[in-house]
Scaffold this motif. Structure first.
Motif, mmCIF file in Angstrom:
data_model
loop_
_atom_site.group_PDB
_atom_site.id
_atom_site.type_symbol
_atom_site.label_atom_id
_atom_site.label_comp_id
_atom_site.label_asym_id
_atom_site.label_seq_id
_atom_site.Cartn_x
_atom_site.Cartn_y
_atom_site.Cartn_z
ATOM 1 N N GLU A 256 0.560 -1.279 -0.086
ATOM 2 C CA GLU A 256 0.147 -0.158 -0.050
ATOM 3 C C GLU A 256 0.823 0.750 0.046
ATOM 4 O OE1 GLU A 256 -3.484 0.001 -0.279
ATOM 5 O OE2 GLU A 256 -3.084 -1.603 -0.366
ATOM 6 N N PRO A 257 0.586 2.487 -0.146
ATOM 7 C CA PRO A 257 1.187 3.570 -0.602
ATOM 8 C C PRO A 257 1.638 4.281 1.380
ATOM 9 C CG PRO A 257 -0.979 4.019 -1.716
ATOM 10 C CD PRO A 257 -0.882 2.621 -1.125
ATOM 11 N N MET A 258 3.041 4.098 0.368
ATOM 12 C CA MET A 258 3.564 4.630 1.926
ATOM 13 C C MET A 258 2.866 3.621 3.422
ATOM 14 S SD MET A 258 5.195 7.643 1.220
ATOM 15 C CE MET A 258 4.815 9.095 0.402
ATOM 16 N N GLU A 259 3.343 2.438 2.649
ATOM 17 C CA GLU A 259 3.157 1.527 3.918
ATOM 18 C C GLU A 259 4.414 0.849 4.710
ATOM 19 O OE1 GLU A 259 1.530 -3.421 4.175
ATOM 20 O OE2 GLU A 259 1.878 -2.200 2.529
ATOM 21 N N ILE A 260 5.466 0.907 4.512
ATOM 22 C CA ILE A 260 6.786 0.301 4.889
ATOM 23 C C ILE A 260 7.746 1.627 4.483
ATOM 24 C CG2 ILE A 260 9.210 -0.595 4.387
ATOM 25 C CD1 ILE A 260 7.185 -2.717 2.426
ATOM 26 N N LYS A 261 7.832 1.716 6.212
ATOM 27 C CA LYS A 261 9.287 2.560 6.825
ATOM 28 C C LYS A 261 10.280 2.648 7.244
ATOM 29 C CE LYS A 261 8.523 5.962 10.233
ATOM 30 N NZ LYS A 261 7.946 6.908 11.125
ATOM 31 N N VAL B 251 13.678 4.277 9.265
ATOM 32 C CA VAL B 251 15.150 5.675 9.309
ATOM 33 C C VAL B 251 16.326 5.296 8.802
ATOM 34 C CG1 VAL B 251 15.217 7.089 11.062
ATOM 35 C CG2 VAL B 251 12.813 6.284 11.403
ATOM 36 N N TRP B 252 16.442 6.680 7.657
ATOM 37 C CA TRP B 252 18.288 6.782 7.899
ATOM 38 C C TRP B 252 18.456 7.472 8.492
ATOM 39 C CZ3 TRP B 252 20.622 2.688 6.723
ATOM 40 C CH2 TRP B 252 21.639 2.428 4.947
ATOM 41 N N ASP B 253 19.636 7.517 8.384
ATOM 42 C CA ASP B 253 20.666 7.943 8.643
ATOM 43 C C ASP B 253 21.579 9.277 7.443
ATOM 44 O OD1 ASP B 253 22.468 10.226 10.523
ATOM 45 O OD2 ASP B 253 22.937 9.036 11.513
ATOM 46 N N TYR B 254 21.327 10.303 6.900
ATOM 47 C CA TYR B 254 21.775 10.365 5.806
ATOM 48 C C TYR B 254 22.954 11.425 5.934
ATOM 49 C CZ TYR B 254 17.612 9.014 3.642
ATOM 50 O OH TYR B 254 16.533 8.067 2.826
ATOM 51 N N PRO B 255 23.603 11.058 5.424
ATOM 52 C CA PRO B 255 25.066 12.117 6.196
ATOM 53 C C PRO B 255 24.591 13.206 5.635
ATOM 54 C CG PRO B 255 25.773 10.346 4.712
ATOM 55 C CD PRO B 255 24.344 9.536 4.887
ATOM 56 N N ASP C 175 12.029 10.263 8.448
ATOM 57 C CA ASP C 175 11.447 9.251 7.372
ATOM 58 C C ASP C 175 12.036 8.458 6.257
ATOM 59 O OD1 ASP C 175 10.809 8.603 10.503
ATOM 60 O OD2 ASP C 175 8.667 10.220 10.391
ATOM 61 N N SER C 176 11.767 7.146 5.970
ATOM 62 C CA SER C 176 12.390 7.031 4.444
ATOM 63 C C SER C 176 10.959 5.773 4.174
ATOM 64 C CB SER C 176 13.654 6.201 4.496
ATOM 65 O OG SER C 176 14.426 7.943 4.977
ATOM 66 N N TYR C 177 10.275 6.137 2.361
ATOM 67 C CA TYR C 177 9.257 5.719 2.867
ATOM 68 C C TYR C 177 9.299 4.496 1.494
ATOM 69 C CZ TYR C 177 6.536 8.270 6.218
ATOM 70 O OH TYR C 177 6.376 8.922 7.036
ATOM 71 N N LEU C 178 9.265 3.576 0.941
ATOM 72 C CA LEU C 178 9.193 2.700 0.004
ATOM 73 C C LEU C 178 8.325 3.100 -1.193
ATOM 74 C CD1 LEU C 178 10.075 -1.269 -0.161
ATOM 75 C CD2 LEU C 178 7.924 -0.144 -1.633
ATOM 76 N N LEU C 179 8.107 3.018 -1.865
ATOM 77 C CA LEU C 179 8.096 3.740 -3.174
ATOM 78 C C LEU C 179 8.544 2.546 -4.499
ATOM 79 C CD1 LEU C 179 8.045 7.864 -3.707
ATOM 80 C CD2 LEU C 179 6.338 6.290 -2.515
ATOM 81 N N TYR C 180 7.318 2.536 -5.560
ATOM 82 C CA TYR C 180 8.334 1.796 -6.755
ATOM 83 C C TYR C 180 8.491 2.818 -7.563
ATOM 84 C CZ TYR C 180 8.490 -0.427 -11.077
ATOM 85 O OH TYR C 180 9.171 -0.958 -12.532
ATOM 86 N N HIS C 181 9.954 2.700 -7.958
ATOM 87 C CA HIS C 181 11.465 3.403 -9.469
ATOM 88 C C HIS C 181 11.354 3.086 -10.458
ATOM 89 C CE1 HIS C 181 12.931 7.545 -8.725
ATOM 90 N NE2 HIS C 181 11.974 7.984 -8.923
ATOM 91 N N GLU C 182 11.859 3.524 -12.052
ATOM 92 C CA GLU C 182 11.393 2.716 -12.079
ATOM 93 C C GLU C 182 12.732 2.055 -12.501
ATOM 94 O OE1 GLU C 182 11.801 6.503 -14.821
ATOM 95 O OE2 GLU C 182 11.116 6.424 -12.505
ATOM 96 N N THR D 214 12.251 10.480 0.581
ATOM 97 C CA THR D 214 11.933 11.003 2.424
ATOM 98 C C THR D 214 10.716 11.828 2.242
ATOM 99 O OG1 THR D 214 13.627 11.990 1.990
ATOM 100 C CG2 THR D 214 14.819 10.940 3.355
ATOM 101 N N PHE D 215 10.037 12.185 3.300
ATOM 102 C CA PHE D 215 8.706 12.513 3.533
ATOM 103 C C PHE D 215 8.391 13.254 4.703
ATOM 104 C CE2 PHE D 215 7.955 10.294 -0.323
ATOM 105 C CZ PHE D 215 7.291 10.686 -1.759
ATOM 106 N N GLY D 216 8.331 14.337 4.516
ATOM 107 C CA GLY D 216 7.724 15.088 6.109
ATOM 108 C C GLY D 216 6.326 15.008 6.909
ATOM 109 N N GLU D 217 6.291 15.088 7.589
ATOM 110 C CA GLU D 217 4.484 15.271 7.788
ATOM 111 C C GLU D 217 4.232 16.288 7.503
ATOM 112 O OE1 GLU D 217 3.188 12.426 9.812
ATOM 113 O OE2 GLU D 217 4.974 11.451 9.484
#
Length: 393
Positions: free
Chosen positions: A205-210, A212-216, A222-229, A249-252
């Motif tokens: 489902e959209p935004m079902e899997i989240k 947290v990744w520590d980006y340098p 918060d990082s959400y699973l999407l499909y990407h080509e 990543t997406f903010g609230e």
């Protein structure tokens, strides 16, 4: 060395045009074309007088595109128009016998789905004419594909898992806006997620899997699973792959606005009747939102996009992180566009440069990871997108 035709005068088109002018020893003649001539003129006026020619064209019309290509004598098309127009532009290139490059795969305007099938189907046609069509020469897809190929070439005997990680930590000051075409962006984000594991696609489902990744240089997000080509081609070309996922990543605030718009039907792509007129809700919403090309002078902060690859080297487990960090304000200072457009437009120019120089060559339709990654990685460092590698535990 060659005459390039850039189709599309939005934020990415601005970056591609600026960067081609900065490499004028390769791009000896540059033509920028769009449906709106005024958009082309705005970009041309930012550059030295005579650096760019401008034309008006309807990218939905193959015959009109072909007439323009023949009239100006272009040798390569850089397509940074809408993904809806990929097929007509490819057909115009076939009709006029010139090579083709884009940054995103084809989307049908009436179906919220994107895949390479219809573009890959043109492989034999391009091959028969001795032409190269390079698909997805943006950042993701594009640089992320090259990162995967580079990891495969230099760091692994087999790559078992790949996570593509896209973080935009920029702030444009608006309550809600999209960093590229709103229709494309919102369709992508509101669609069901998909990832590939053990030989099959798994839908979420959209935004079902989240996670947290520590980006340098950015920090935990918060990082959400999407499909990407890019995943669709990478599963074909990365040896030993068992799983590949894409996270963004997406903010609230962004997610809350998007969910509200979705709930009231504003993300719809089918016509509805309003006061006796037919309108498409998503198209109407696009007119209300800030133009992504206008976000450049307002946006501050960083982008961080990369891949985490895990696999085997010399019989031992190995895990690496390849990533690139860009600063929105520095991007704007250089080419008058924010970082999301910059990180897409620079790789488009690099792909075109390597094609013109003959360093990437072939006959047919190809994805980025099918070519030698080393020379592209070198160009990233030279052209404003320096990258880093970390070995992870």
């Amino acid at each position: 060395m060659s005459h390039v035709l850039i189709i599309g005068a939005g934020g990415v088109g601005r970056v591609v045009t600026h960067k081609c002018v900065m490499n004028k020893d390769i791009f000896t003649k540059i033509t920028l074309a769009s449906r709106r001539l005024s958009s082309c003129k705005t970009i041309a006026d930012e550059l030295p007088s005579g650096a760019v020619s401008i034309e008006q064209v309807d990218a939905d019309n193959t015959d009109e595109l072909a007439e323009l290509i023949e009239r100006i004598g272009a040798k390569l098309v850089i397509n940074v128009a809408l993904p809806y127009q990929d097929l007509t532009i490819m057909d115009a290139c076939l009709k006029t016998n010139i090579s083709y490059l884009d940054t995103a795969n084809y989307e049908h305007p009436d179906v919220a789905k994107f895949e390479y099938k219809e573009q890959w189907a043109k492989h034999e046609a391009f091959k028969e004419k001795g032409l190269l069509a390079l698909l997805g020469s943006g950042f993701d897809p594009g640089v992320t594909n090259v990162f995967c190929a580079y990891a495969q070439k230099h760091y692994f005997d087999e790559i078992h898992t790949i996570d593509i990680l896209d973080c935009n930590a920029g702030d444009h000051g608006y309550a809600f806006a999209t960093n590229f075409n709103p229709e494309i962006n919102l369709r992508e984000v509101s669609a069901k997620g998909r990832y590939w594991e053990e030989g099959k696609w798994i839908e979420t489902e959209p935004m079902e899997i989240k996670m947290v990744w520590d980006y340098p240089e950015v920090g935990p997000k918060d990082s959400y699973l999407l499909y990407h080509e890019e995943m669709e081609s990478l599963v074909k070309h990365i040896k030993g792959l068992k799983r590949i996922r894409f996270f963004m990543t997406f903010g609230e605030s962004y997610l809350t606005h998007m969910k509200c718009l979705e709930n009231v039907g504003m993300l719809g792509i089918k016509e509805v009747e309003h006061k006796g007129q037919k309108i498409v809700p998503m198209e109407f919403l696009r007119t209300l939102l800030p133009d992504p090309a206008s976000l450049g002078p307002r946006t501050k902060g960083l982008t961080n996009i990369g891949i985490v690859a895990e696999g085997i080297k010399d019989g031992k487990k190995k895990k690496i992180y390849i990533y690139q960090i860009s600063d929105h304000e520095k991007c704007y200072a250089e080419v008058k566009s924010q970082g999301v457009s910059y990180t897409t437009g620079v790789p488009a120019m690099i792909g075109a440069k390597l094609m013109i120089e003959g360093k990437w060559s072939g006959q047919g339709v190809f994805n980025m990871e099918q070519f030698d990654p080393d020379i592209f990685m070198d160009e990233l460092n030279k052209q404003g997108l320096p990258w880093q590698i970390k070995e992870l535990d």
